[in-house]
Design a protein around this motif. Sequence first.
Motif, PDB file in Angstrom:
ATOM      1  N   ALA A  82       0.842  -1.201   0.000  1.00 18.55           N
ATOM      2  CA  ALA A  82       0.000   0.000   0.000  1.00 18.55           C
ATOM      3  C   ALA A  82       0.876   1.249   0.000  1.00 18.55           C
ATOM      4  N   CYS A 123      -2.452   2.114   5.995  1.00 18.01           N
ATOM      5  CA  CYS A 123      -2.424   1.924   4.539  1.00 18.01           C
ATOM      6  C   CYS A 123      -3.386   2.827   3.776  1.00 18.01           C
TER       7      CYS A 123
ATOM      8  N   HIS B  49     -10.619   8.135   6.319  1.00 13.60           N
ATOM      9  CA  HIS B  49      -9.280   8.541   6.719  1.00 13.60           C
ATOM     10  C   HIS B  49      -8.734   9.751   5.963  1.00 13.60           C
ATOM     11  N   TRP B  50      -9.334  10.070   4.815  1.00 12.24           N
ATOM     12  CA  TRP B  50      -8.881  11.282   4.119  1.00 12.24           C
ATOM     13  C   TRP B  50      -9.371  12.533   4.849  1.00 12.24           C
ATOM     14  N   ILE B 343      -9.922   0.205   2.087  1.00 14.47           N
ATOM     15  CA  ILE B 343      -9.535   0.786   0.803  1.00 14.47           C
ATOM     16  C   ILE B 343      -8.254   1.581   1.029  1.00 14.47           C
ATOM     17  N   ALA B 344      -7.189   1.173   0.336  1.00 14.60           N
ATOM     18  CA  ALA B 344      -5.862   1.673   0.699  1.00 14.60           C
ATOM     19  C   ALA B 344      -4.983   1.901  -0.520  1.00 14.60           C
ATOM     20  N   GLY B 345      -3.788   2.374  -0.250  1.00 17.22           N
ATOM     21  CA  GLY B 345      -2.801   2.602  -1.304  1.00 17.22           C
ATOM     22  C   GLY B 345      -3.002   3.958  -1.944  1.00 17.22           C
ATOM     23  N   ASN B 346      -2.893   3.976  -3.278  1.00 16.05           N
ATOM     24  CA  ASN B 346      -3.024   5.229  -4.011  1.00 16.05           C
ATOM     25  C   ASN B 346      -4.504   5.470  -4.306  1.00 16.05           C
ATOM     26  N   GLY B 350      -9.463   6.935   1.023  1.00 20.09           N
ATOM     27  CA  GLY B 350      -9.019   5.725   1.719  1.00 20.09           C
ATOM     28  C   GLY B 350      -9.721   5.587   3.049  1.00 20.09           C
ATOM     29  N   GLY B 351      -9.961   4.335   3.436  1.00 19.30           N
ATOM     30  CA  GLY B 351     -10.575   4.125   4.734  1.00 19.30           C
ATOM     31  C   GLY B 351     -11.252   2.785   4.829  1.00 19.30           C
ATOM     32  N   ARG B 373      -5.493   8.643  -5.846  1.00 20.67           N
ATOM     33  CA  ARG B 373      -5.256   9.948  -5.217  1.00 20.67           C
ATOM     34  C   ARG B 373      -4.508  10.888  -6.161  1.00 20.67           C
ATOM     35  N   VAL B 418      -5.771  -2.730  -2.235  1.00 22.06           N
ATOM     36  CA  VAL B 418      -4.721  -1.731  -2.449  1.00 22.06           C
ATOM     37  C   VAL B 418      -4.785  -1.258  -3.900  1.00 22.06           C
ATOM     38  N   VAL B 419      -4.941   0.051  -4.055  1.00 20.50           N
ATOM     39  CA  VAL B 419      -5.119   0.641  -5.380  1.00 20.50           C
ATOM     40  C   VAL B 419      -3.784   1.178  -5.909  1.00 20.50           C
TER      41      VAL B 419
END
Lengths: 158, 519
Positions: A82, A123, B49-50, B343-346, B350-351, B373, B418-419
């Motif tokens: 991530a 992540c 989380h954003w 939901i994570a990564g780029n 995210g969250g 992102r 993970v995106v």
Amino acid sequence: MPPGDQEIRSIIEPYLNKTGGLITALRAVQEAIGHLPEETDAIAADIFNLSRAEVMGVISFYADFHRAPKGRTVIRLCAAEACQAAGGRGLQEQVEGRLALKMGETAPSGNITLETVYCLGLCSAAPAAMVGERLLARADVERVADALNDADGNAARG
Amino acid sequence: MGDALNLFLPLDSVAVALGADDVASALRDEAAKRKLDVTITRTGSRGMHWLEPLLEVESDGVRFGYGPVDIGDVGALLDAVAANVRHPKALGSVQDIPFFKHQTRIIFERCGIIDPVSTDQYLSHGGGAGLDKALRMSGAEICEEVLASGVRGRGGAGFPAGIKWKTVAETRADQKYIVANADEGDSGTFADRMIMEGDPFLLIEGMTIAGVAVGATKGYIYLRSEYPVAARILAQAIDRAYSAGLIGENIRGSGERFDIELFVGAGAYICGEETSLLESLEGKRGEVRAKPPLPAVEGLFGKPTLVHNVITLCSIPHILAEGAASYRDLGVGKSTGTMPFQIAGNVKHGGLYETAFGLPLRALVEEIGGGARTGRPVRAVQIGGPLGAYLPPSLFHLQMDYETMLANGAGVGHGGIVVFDEDVDLLEQARYAFEFCAEESCGKCTPCRVGSVRGVEVMDRIRDDIDREQNLTVLDDLCELMVDGSLCAMGGMTPIPVKSALKHFPEDFAINRGKSDAE
């Protein structure tokens, strides 16, 4: 002054009858001394009625245990997927460049150790880092440097 | 002056890592300067989380959000609240934010709302209802309810939980154990961490119900050492659960006994594998055991042990409180109930998003997650951690459930997504899968210990155009050997990210790869 055998023994003994006591005892020794000196093996082996090889086997298995002292502040950069997706590899290069240290190294001054961690569970706001006790999400080289300065200041005052 | 202003600010690791502790001190300072009477409750995170740090201000029983709050915002924000005018960071009522509103929160129903270590708040917000019901049932009836709910292990394997419960319950022994696997090492996953930081009594309740059901009087939470905030909160929660009689020698006056101890690991991904975890909990090297015997029959110290992922155990109180049928009504087919997708990564948004199984992957990545992102096109997602498959957008129509994922060479795993945007190099990701396996293999099985090192070498040769065709054949053989010759998922599933990358993104493995190598 190097820690005496008696000191190590007195740290380990309370964990004898705890579940998984050896691992918790080793962590306690490391927290008190900063690393696991060689003498730990024989003392722990004696207390837990194990062979020294078994104790060494446990120490070498877990990433948290280390034989040599680390820097006063440990910087951990997440290297997992991530964080890779969100620029973690670039952050690592920038931090390495800024500190003139490679991952896994300790500065000659003994102030800083730079190391890899696999996932801090941040992540969703990657990349993640940990500077001393401080967690950083959406980390960049400036925030890592600022946190390092704060940690240095705290250490100097402490 | 009126009543104190009720403020809520998360103490969750993500919020803290984005400055929540600094915001909390700024709030105290700025409120003092203004002679404003404020109460700040530190909660878990809502999972958006954003928007962290997400400050909530209560007014007439509604919680209004502001975020992401920077310490520089705090003074003006308090002024705006006091004057009842809109601040630019205002988000409106938190529960009406679309990301939050459309979820089905049965596990995370209290997370982000209550003080995580207050037993009073836990009990007054619906906590404890499952346990109270379980205490009026026989062990066999509880196991039957869990089986009927269809809930499956959320750690990755997806095994029906009720079958495990019955096995442990029916195995005779003088001592049995419940172990919560909180060694959440998969990149892209943080649901365990969030629930342990945001509603730890739920895990305690789930474990206690399990103990009562199978006849275990002792439980352990095996927590990874990379989660210091969760460690602190769990330790405090366990103490308070004892004081409140939620656990201990006479649970809620029932005469039943159940004890819980927290054990912190020492940095080993493999200890998320249940037999390795048990070795570690016995104080040894975390080397995988051969199965059988199953841990349900011979687990911790050779005794019958129910090992479950944190989220599995946290699903139990709701099942007991509301009944198996209501749980089974959520989800699709054999994937019953809800899953907290991470939901994570780029990714833009995210969250954590808890929903019943059955949403298409596209909804999670694009509509809910908002895409990359960086604003560039999404090129791949990895589902279910380092041992999960890489999937391209052409498969984003797939429904998120155990069967659909399996049929497409992937797995739900622990629900992490993970995106990656178009910058991703899938050969590099496949190489990393081997590298990670080499780093984290416990060393017991040769195909995993040595095969992973060979895998990195083979990837390097393919990247450098050295005997490409022969090396692709070696790669195939190596993957087959690892799958067939490894005791656990570490060696057995490392080929999944590798082969899915090769299958769906062959251009990254071709001669004259589209990108310039980053060397």
